[in-house]
Scaffold this active site. Structure first.
Site, mmCIF file in Angstrom:
data_model
loop_
_atom_site.group_PDB
_atom_site.id
_atom_site.type_symbol
_atom_site.label_atom_id
_atom_site.label_comp_id
_atom_site.label_asym_id
_atom_site.label_seq_id
_atom_site.Cartn_x
_atom_site.Cartn_y
_atom_site.Cartn_z
ATOM 1 C CE LYS A 194 -3.531 2.475 2.566
ATOM 2 N NZ LYS A 194 -4.550 2.424 3.609
ATOM 3 N NE ARG A 204 -5.811 9.687 3.286
ATOM 4 C CZ ARG A 204 -4.518 9.971 3.112
ATOM 5 N NH1 ARG A 204 -4.115 11.233 3.062
ATOM 6 N NH2 ARG A 204 -3.633 9.007 2.989
ATOM 7 C CE LYS A 221 -3.451 8.027 6.732
ATOM 8 N NZ LYS A 221 -4.632 7.140 6.613
ATOM 9 C CD GLU A 237 5.600 -4.117 3.613
ATOM 10 O OE1 GLU A 237 4.962 -4.971 4.236
ATOM 11 O OE2 GLU A 237 6.016 -3.063 4.149
ATOM 12 C CE LYS A 252 -5.927 1.876 -0.315
ATOM 13 N NZ LYS A 252 -6.507 1.860 0.996
ATOM 14 C CB SER A 278 -11.587 7.086 -3.482
ATOM 15 O OG SER A 278 -10.423 7.600 -2.842
ATOM 16 C CE1 TYR A 317 -15.049 3.271 -2.741
ATOM 17 C CE2 TYR A 317 -13.011 3.409 -4.022
ATOM 18 C CZ TYR A 317 -13.665 3.367 -2.795
ATOM 19 O OH TYR A 317 -12.933 3.409 -1.639
#
Ligand code: PBG
Length: 331
Positions: A194, A204, A221, A237, A252, A278, A317
């Site tokens: 991610k 968000r 982040k 990862e 992602k 999104s 979505y």
């Protein structure tokens, strides 16, 4: 000319014979934003066609989605300010409406595959996925909370636990916590690679979960989500998540990381998923609203590209619109 590749394109029938990639409704996971309310369905302005739902309304929507063949759903909670704290403790509180909603969904629709979100950001006063101490995101202390959250979600009936937080070692800790509490059958869909992406904005907005503007709180982040420049690191990862017991890996965002998807697919025998996030969806919606792109051709082409890169499952979505197009015989 010995080779005329166009011969394999000369009719719809022949094109269908040699088509290398197919995308079925089975492969799609549909995300939903949930609010603690009744009779509530409010459009997310930066992600048209997507809503914040109260559970009563969402149950009806889920029924409609299932009629279209959709069966994988992901739930994200918007948490009231009064329930937020420094450690996200409401996430495993039995009065958490998110857990109660999951119970209702599984009671009403036992056959759906319901996927949770595990991270502190919706529950935390700072909007970070972990506990913040003097501007530092604490790893191991956060993992303890993530384990409690995961057990509570498994108890509520989620079929898959979705850690989206990017703390080190959380997949193994969650696996152990689930197993020790009688949930060895609950799966882990691990957000493996991610990235610290600019494309999470509408999400968000929907959950009001962005990091708060405070000099003592990191603005981004980047100390836990991955650097968009890195690919080898995704393999580290992936190796960790696999060893720690993940059932499905995730990349992602999706569209901007198709090369990462392909690399992971080549290097693991686990199924790969990708989160078509999104902001990636919002770009396409905006261009279509302006009349610059055609939704019914651009949207399926977009999803197909994610599948072609090597994903088994796509979180998008656009899941319902795609399923509708299939139901209408347009795909
Ligand atoms: C946070 C989380 C995010 C998304 C899913 N889980 C945002 C973030 O990391 O800040 C983004 C999904 C999207 O943009 O659709 N745990």
């Amino acid at each position: 000319m010995q080779q005329r590749p166009r011969r394999n394109r000369k009719s719809a029938a022949i094109r269908s014979l040699v088509r290398e990639t197919s995308l079925q409704v089975d492969h799609l996971i549909y995300p939903f934003f949930l609010v603690d309310s009744k009779n509530h369905k409010e459009e997310v302005s930066s992600l048209p066609g997507n809503y914040r739902w109260s559970i009563d309304m969402l149950l009806k929507e889920l029924e409609e989605c299932q009629k279209l063949g959709l069966k994988h759903f992901m739930l994200f909670p918007k948490i009231k300010e009064e329930h937020k704290d420094a450690t996200g403790s409401f996430s495993y509180n039995e009065n958490n409406y998110y857990l109660q909603a999951a119970k209702k969904i599984k009671q009403e629709f036992p056959d759906v595959n319901l996927i949770s979100d595990v991270a502190l950001d919706p529950y935390s006063i700072h909007g970070h996925d972990g506990i913040v101490d003097n501007g530092v995101i604490l790893n191991d202390e956060t993992v303890d909370v993530l384990v409690d959250m995961s057990i509570a979600q498994a108890e509520a009936g989620f079929d898959m636990i979705g850690p989206s937080d990017m703390m080190d070692g959380r997949v193994g800790a969650i696996r152990q916590g689930l197993d020790e509490n009688g949930f060895s059958n609950t799966s882990i869909l691990a957000y493996t690679a991610k990235y610290a992406s600019a494309f999470y904005g509408p999400f968000r907005d929907a959950l009001d979960s962005a990091p708060v503007d405070d000099p003592n709180i990191p603005k981004d982040k980047k100390t836990y989500q991955m650097d968009p420049a890195n690919k080898s690191e995704a393999l580290i990862e992936a190796e960790q998540d696999e060893l720690e017991g993940a059932d499905i890996l995730m990349v992602k965002p999706a569209l901007h990381y198709l090369d990462v998807i392909q690399t992971l697919k080549k290097n693991t025998n686990l199924p790969i998923s990708a989160y078509h996030v999104s902001g990636e969806c919002a770009m396409l919606i905006a261009a279509c609203q302006k009349g610059w792109l055609d939704y019914e051709t651009a949207m399926p082409e977009t999803l197909l590209s994610i599948r072609r890169a090597g994903t088994d499952a796509i979180i998008t979505y656009f899941a319902k619109d795609y399923a509708k197009m299939v139901a209408d015989g347009k795909l």
